[in-house]
Write an enzyme that holds these catalytic residues in place. Sequence first.
Site, PDB file in Angstrom:
ATOM      1  N   ASP A   1       0.780  -1.156   0.052  1.00 50.50           N
ATOM      2  CA  ASP A   1       0.056  -0.045  -0.073  1.00 50.50           C
ATOM      3  C   ASP A   1       1.076   1.218   0.058  1.00 50.50           C
ATOM      4  O   ASP A   1       0.593   2.270  -0.831  1.00 50.50           O
ATOM      5  CB  ASP A   1      -0.992   0.061   1.282  1.00 50.50           C
ATOM      6  CG  ASP A   1      -2.066  -1.064   1.092  1.00 50.50           C
ATOM      7  OD1 ASP A   1      -2.268  -1.401  -0.015  1.00 50.50           O
ATOM      8  OD2 ASP A   1      -2.451  -1.357   2.261  1.00 50.50           O
TER       9      ASP A   1
ATOM     10  N   ASP B   1       8.694  12.726   5.545  1.00 51.76           N
ATOM     11  CA  ASP B   1       8.571  12.321   6.770  1.00 51.76           C
ATOM     12  C   ASP B   1       7.740  10.958   6.957  1.00 51.76           C
ATOM     13  O   ASP B   1       6.884  11.217   7.696  1.00 51.76           O
ATOM     14  CB  ASP B   1       7.779  13.657   7.538  1.00 51.76           C
ATOM     15  CG  ASP B   1       8.075  13.545   9.089  1.00 51.76           C
ATOM     16  OD1 ASP B   1       8.969  13.042   9.373  1.00 51.76           O
ATOM     17  OD2 ASP B   1       7.205  14.050   9.787  1.00 51.76           O
TER      18      ASP B   1
END
Length: 409
Positions: A131, A148
């Site tokens: 995913d 991040d």
Amino acid sequence: MAAAAAAGLWRAEAPLGRGSSAAVYRARCLGDPRAPPAALKAFLPPARGEEEAEAEGGGGYGFRKERAALEELRGHRSIVTLYGMFTDYPSAQGPLCCLLLELLDISVSELLAHSSLHGCSMWITQHCARDVLEGLAFLHHRGYVHADLKPRNILWSAEEEGFKLIDFGLSFKEGIQDVKYIQTDGYRAPEAEVQNRLSKAGVQGGTECTSAIDLWSLGIVLLEMFSGMKLKHTVQSQEWRANSSAIIEHIFASKSVVNSAIPAYHLRDLLKSMLREDPQERATAAKALCSPFFSIPFAPHIEDLVMLPTPVLRLLNILSDTSLQNEEEFADIVDDIREECCKYGRVVSLFVPKENPGKGHVFVEYANAADSKAAQRALTGKSFDGKFVVATFYPLSAYKRGYLYQTML
């Protein structure tokens, strides 16, 4: 806090998290009680100078940055959905720029806490890897770098049955890096580490980071999921810098890792390709998706089905073999189960296999995951015909295909 957005008046109900530049709340639409809850991300007014606030992605700049990224990346199943945006005016704080986002469920950080020491199952690790890589391939194709990626920024979607990326506050367009300090300690790529040090020292220039930093971060996340260990100090050690490949080999060969009993060589090789020191030699998201690791079929563990909500419930310890064989008794019990389950939401379908696999299990499909979660909380441990019910979730995609997992370890 209440404000108008996405064609309705929304009220913040409960805090979900707080960072240096924003706070996130669970929000409810006041105009439509049937509307699913959302996540409201309120960006805090910068308390420092504009230049420093912008360098850290805070305040109004962080809002504009994340809004622009989510608007451009809207529509991919592995990226959190942006519903709308607005400005709120609380009396004390001054104006707050807010994003109204899809409300997601458990984070990979929480999954890691549950699987400490023994690691996540191969099913859940593979699911997360696929995913997130699909999401990265999409945003990298659009020219974006997430910058991040970490366990707290990967969340499970109960409705869409998959993992999604959140928090694009440090994201940037490749070649136009407008944030000085990127990535989180422990998931920071070597080239980002160098760049951050140069920025702190006030040194300008140097090589800008590319989408390869996201592959490094995901590689560390997946290695932690497999091993069940936090690797911050490991990846910052001299041993890692000298020979990271040997450390990865050791983790996969370790007898303390339960998953080592499963042939996981493809995962090991995939992670090695994502954790190469030279960013130009690192696998891209698109190439990583071609790994043989994704061709291996894994079944979820029962812990996975307890932790990851879906619209489908699987009820255990209800029907005996005698009940299955007596047609009249079977029909009466199924009617009673359906009546009980309907108390918590709209039941779309109910299925009880009379043969293995899944013999005697009750599968209940709800109209949405919110109803199935309410039912799971209410039914777990409930006494039914003298038996205590065990309620787990079940993958909607497998249920729709009529596929019942043979074993759940």
